[in-house]
Write a protein that holds these residues in place. Structure first.
Motif, PDB file in Angstrom:
ATOM      1  N   TYR A 173       0.765  -1.184   0.029  1.00 59.29           N
ATOM      2  CA  TYR A 173      -0.241   0.002   0.089  1.00 59.29           C
ATOM      3  C   TYR A 173       0.718   1.288   0.031  1.00 59.29           C
ATOM      4  N   GLU A 174       1.870   1.380   0.996  1.00 63.08           N
ATOM      5  CA  GLU A 174       2.712   2.403   1.182  1.00 63.08           C
ATOM      6  C   GLU A 174       3.441   2.833  -0.270  1.00 63.08           C
ATOM      7  N   TYR A 175       4.080   1.511  -0.576  1.00 67.11           N
ATOM      8  CA  TYR A 175       4.833   1.723  -1.859  1.00 67.11           C
ATOM      9  C   TYR A 175       4.123   2.129  -2.986  1.00 67.11           C
ATOM     10  N   THR A 176       2.895   1.755  -3.204  1.00 60.01           N
ATOM     11  CA  THR A 176       1.946   2.267  -4.438  1.00 60.01           C
ATOM     12  C   THR A 176       1.625   3.600  -4.172  1.00 60.01           C
ATOM     13  N   MET A 177       1.194   4.075  -3.328  1.00 61.80           N
ATOM     14  CA  MET A 177       0.497   5.270  -2.885  1.00 61.80           C
ATOM     15  C   MET A 177       1.665   6.416  -2.929  1.00 61.80           C
ATOM     16  N   ALA A 178       2.824   5.931  -2.477  1.00 63.20           N
ATOM     17  CA  ALA A 178       4.297   7.081  -2.357  1.00 63.20           C
ATOM     18  C   ALA A 178       4.444   7.427  -3.910  1.00 63.20           C
TER      19      ALA A 178
ATOM     20  N   ALA B 280      -8.249   3.521 -13.670  1.00 67.90           N
ATOM     21  CA  ALA B 280      -8.757   4.756 -12.917  1.00 67.90           C
ATOM     22  C   ALA B 280     -10.345   4.746 -13.107  1.00 67.90           C
ATOM     23  N   GLU B 281     -10.755   3.723 -13.660  1.00 74.98           N
ATOM     24  CA  GLU B 281     -12.565   3.871 -13.777  1.00 74.98           C
ATOM     25  C   GLU B 281     -13.085   2.530 -13.402  1.00 74.98           C
ATOM     26  N   THR B 282     -12.052   1.487 -13.693  1.00 78.37           N
ATOM     27  CA  THR B 282     -12.847   0.057 -13.664  1.00 78.37           C
ATOM     28  C   THR B 282     -11.841  -0.813 -12.696  1.00 78.37           C
ATOM     29  N   ALA B 283     -12.420  -1.400 -11.793  1.00 81.23           N
ATOM     30  CA  ALA B 283     -11.589  -2.019 -10.745  1.00 81.23           C
ATOM     31  C   ALA B 283     -11.453  -3.677 -11.208  1.00 81.23           C
ATOM     32  N   PHE B 284     -10.371  -4.166 -10.974  1.00 79.16           N
ATOM     33  CA  PHE B 284      -9.999  -5.508 -11.245  1.00 79.16           C
ATOM     34  C   PHE B 284      -9.670  -6.309  -9.932  1.00 79.16           C
ATOM     35  N   LYS B 285      -9.939  -7.403  -9.801  1.00 76.51           N
ATOM     36  CA  LYS B 285      -9.640  -8.315  -8.595  1.00 76.51           C
ATOM     37  C   LYS B 285      -8.115  -8.407  -8.348  1.00 76.51           C
ATOM     38  N   SER B 286      -7.477  -8.265  -9.053  1.00 71.69           N
ATOM     39  CA  SER B 286      -6.060  -8.391  -8.763  1.00 71.69           C
ATOM     40  C   SER B 286      -5.307  -7.118  -8.351  1.00 71.69           C
TER      41      SER B 286
ATOM     42  N   SER C 281      -6.501  -4.264  -6.291  1.00 67.64           N
ATOM     43  CA  SER C 281      -7.353  -2.924  -5.578  1.00 67.64           C
ATOM     44  C   SER C 281      -6.483  -1.743  -5.112  1.00 67.64           C
ATOM     45  N   ILE C 282      -5.435  -2.131  -4.673  1.00 67.36           N
ATOM     46  CA  ILE C 282      -4.498  -0.975  -4.305  1.00 67.36           C
ATOM     47  C   ILE C 282      -4.026  -0.052  -5.596  1.00 67.36           C
ATOM     48  N   TYR C 283      -3.611  -0.657  -6.558  1.00 64.21           N
ATOM     49  CA  TYR C 283      -3.375  -0.143  -7.933  1.00 64.21           C
ATOM     50  C   TYR C 283      -4.578   0.784  -8.234  1.00 64.21           C
ATOM     51  N   SER C 284      -5.770   0.285  -8.281  1.00 64.69           N
ATOM     52  CA  SER C 284      -6.956   0.963  -9.101  1.00 64.69           C
ATOM     53  C   SER C 284      -7.275   1.886  -7.821  1.00 64.69           C
ATOM     54  N   MET C 285      -7.032   1.797  -6.563  1.00 60.49           N
ATOM     55  CA  MET C 285      -7.351   2.884  -5.761  1.00 60.49           C
ATOM     56  C   MET C 285      -6.401   4.127  -5.932  1.00 60.49           C
ATOM     57  N   SER C 286      -5.276   3.733  -6.117  1.00 61.91           N
ATOM     58  CA  SER C 286      -4.046   4.788  -6.535  1.00 61.91           C
ATOM     59  C   SER C 286      -4.459   5.427  -7.967  1.00 61.91           C
ATOM     60  N   LYS C 287      -5.052   4.782  -8.818  1.00 65.30           N
ATOM     61  CA  LYS C 287      -5.385   5.244 -10.224  1.00 65.30           C
ATOM     62  C   LYS C 287      -6.726   6.080 -10.284  1.00 65.30           C
TER      63      LYS C 287
END
Ligand code: NAP
Length: 243
Positions: free
Chosen positions: A110-115, A148-154, A156-162
């Motif tokens: 989470y921290e790595y992706t959001m940073a 950034a508009e569509t979530a994928f099961k694998s 979740s954190i990436y989609s949150m960031s996008k």
């Protein structure tokens, strides 16, 4: 006239293709004299891309930068301004993804992706925008994703960031439209790049390639300054390839 173009994540994948397409345009488009400022965390990648850019006749500079580190992001902007005096285009391309099932994602993921995807992209944009605002011209690209508009099961954190990056895009439009700065949100589907790691051959065959994305970006930059391509949504012809 020289045009100063910062590209983050320019060492690999889509960012590298954007740098090369801008460099190729230097040889073919009359009056286009870019100075490409290439940034990422791996100096050897940047030096290789910079040499390729120069082989097409473009000027290229490298600034090793981790955009997740505020001091390094500041240094990218201040060094560019010290060397070249202005910034005409920022391509916010640097991004990371950790693709795992919900239960496997960790706090560190989470921290790595959001940073990088959120904090880095936000503060770099915040530092660059006043330069464009003051001269009432400029172009900022955000390479977000269809995630950034569509979530994928694998993812979740990436989609949150996008999804978050898309919020930044919308906020920046409110500022940019008052001062003639163009904002383009680029939303690619699956592109075969190092971000994916090992990819089965059957999947590689249906994925897009980095220059499928970089070509439309460079074309959007060359439209007349009165015109803004607000969104580029680019998918594999078969649609989204993961769930
Ligand atoms: N590939 C796809 O299917 C796809 C689809 C939609 C959107 N996107 C988005 O497109 C962008 C580029 O993705 P890609 O597929 O080309 O990824 P990639 O092949 O992994 O390349 C990412 C680039 O970003 C750099 N980078 C990562 N974190 C950084 C940081 N904190 N500071 C500076 N540079 C950093 C990497 O270099 P270092 O590791 O050396 O720093 C690398 O040069 C990302 O924002 C991604 O989310 C990709």
């Amino acid at each position: 006239m020289k045009q100063i173009i910062i590209i983050t994540g320019a060492g690999k994948g889509i960012g590298r293709a954007i740098a090369l397409d801008f460099a190729k345009a230097a040889g073919t488009k009359k009056g286009f004299e870019p100075i490409l400022v290439l940034a990422s965390r791996t100096l050897s990648d940047l030096e290789a891309v910079s040499a390729e850019c120069r082989s097409f006749g473009a000027e290229a500079d490298v600034i090793e930068t981790d955009i997740a580190d505020m001091a390094q992001a500041d240094r990218l902007v201040s060094t560019t301004l010290e060397r070249y005096g202005t910034i005409d285009c920022l391509v916010n391309n640097a991004g990371v993804g950790r693709f795992k099932a919900l239960s496997e994602l960790t706090e560190e993921d989470y921290e790595y992706t959001m940073a990088t995807n959120l904090k880095g992209t936000f503060f770099l944009t915040q530092r660059v925008f006043p330069v464009m605002e003051a001269k009432r011209s400029g172009h900022i690209f955000f390479i977000t994703s269809i995630a950034a508009e569509t979530a994928f099961k694998s993812s979740s954190i990436y989609s949150m960031s996008k999804f978050g990056q898309k919020g930044l895009v919308e906020a920046m439009r409110l500022y940019a439209k008052t001062c003639n700065v163009r904002i383009t949100n680029v939303m690619p589907g699956a592109v075969y790049t190092p971000m994916w790691g090992e990819v089965p051959e059957a999947m590689q065959c249906v994925m897009m390639r980095p220059d499928d994305i970089s070509g439309p970006i460079v074309n959007a930059y060359f439209l007349p300054g009165r015109t803004s391509v607000e969104e580029l949504v680019i998918r594999p012809v078969c649609g989204d390839i993961n769930e």
